[in-house]
Design an enzyme around this catalytic site. Structure first.
Site, PDB file in Angstrom:
ATOM      1  N   SER A 256     -16.523 -47.390  -7.036  1.00 43.50           N
ATOM      2  CA  SER A 256     -15.422 -46.696  -6.511  1.00 43.50           C
ATOM      3  C   SER A 256     -15.086 -46.241  -7.873  1.00 43.50           C
ATOM      4  CB  SER A 256     -14.869 -46.302  -5.580  1.00 43.50           C
ATOM      5  OG  SER A 256     -13.828 -47.146  -5.537  1.00 43.50           O
ATOM      6  N   CYS A 257     -15.326 -47.046  -9.741  1.00 41.32           N
ATOM      7  CA  CYS A 257     -14.303 -46.427 -10.034  1.00 41.32           C
ATOM      8  C   CYS A 257     -14.539 -45.201 -10.998  1.00 41.32           C
ATOM      9  CB  CYS A 257     -14.986 -47.568 -11.186  1.00 41.32           C
ATOM     10  SG  CYS A 257     -14.613 -48.787 -10.927  1.00 41.32           S
TER      11      CYS A 257
HETATM   12 FE    FE Z   1     -15.553 -48.601  -9.358  1.00 40.83          FE
END
Ligand code: FE
Length: 208
Positions: free
Chosen positions: A114-115
């Site tokens: 979820s960067c």
């Molecule tokens: Fe990520």
């Protein structure tokens, strides 16, 4: 919001209840102070959030040279603006902007987890972490975008940018028509987090 993902209707309420219980337990055990959570929340309300991204986008709309610098060297261009200290905070390293235009529509995603560029977009929505979004977003981006309400013409390319610990992407959406009279501040108010993720277009002002 898309019906792309199947989450229980009480998801928000049940998550909030879990968070309250966990916070109470952590305070009781002395792991965090009674004001720790408020301090973090305040950070994301005043220092790091989509209000920063919106200012960056509005500046890019009114200043084409800034837009070029923003795409060429995103951190250097952002540093030109007087944004809060949170800009230097966690998940803000190696941010990079990509601009939508006549020939291209950009979508950001993190296929691995979820960067997300917290300082300019805040915390990611829960569906950004959904394995279905992460898989389908790269496999069939046009179909996914359509489900979000964005129909990209066949003649326009769709580019998907995979965020990671190395680079966190955000989108400079297209400036809507009939906004020539608007100030930079007014323009910034039109910019949504979704538009800076590429899952929405910026709608023209209601009065236009
Ligand atoms: Fe990520």
């Amino acid at each position: 919001m898309s019906n792309l993902f199947q989450f229980p209707d009480d998801r928000e309420a049940s998550s909030a209840a879990k968070v309250r219980a966990l916070e109470a337990l952590l305070i009781e055990k002395g792991v965090i102070g009674s004001d720790s959570v408020d301090t973090v929340l305040e950070h994301f309300e005043t220092m790091a959030g989509p209000f920063n991204g919106a200012k960056i986008v509005a500046r890019a709309w009114v200043d084409p040279a800034f837009k070029q610098r923003l795409v060429a060297d995103t951190p250097a261009a952002i540093a030109e603006l007087a944004l809060p200290q949170g800009m230097a905070g966690a998940e803000g390293e190696h941010m990079a902007a990509v601009a939508n235009g006549e020939d291209v529509h950009n979508l950001i995603i993190c296929t691995l987890c979820s960067c997300y560029p917290w300082p300019v977009l805040g915390l990611p929505p829960y569906w950004y972490k959904d394995p279905v979004f992460r898989a389908r977003g790269v496999r069939e981006p046009r179909a996914v975008l359509k489900e979000f309400g964005v129909e990209v013409p066949a003649a326009k390319d769709v580019k998907v940018w995979d965020s990671s610990a190395q680079i966190r992407w955000f989108v400079v959406p297209e400036r809507p028509a009939n906004t020539g009279h608007m100030s930079e501040t007014e323009l910034a108010a039109l910019v949504t987090p979704e538009s800076m993720m590429g899952v929405a277009l910026v709608a023209p002002p209601a009065s236009a």
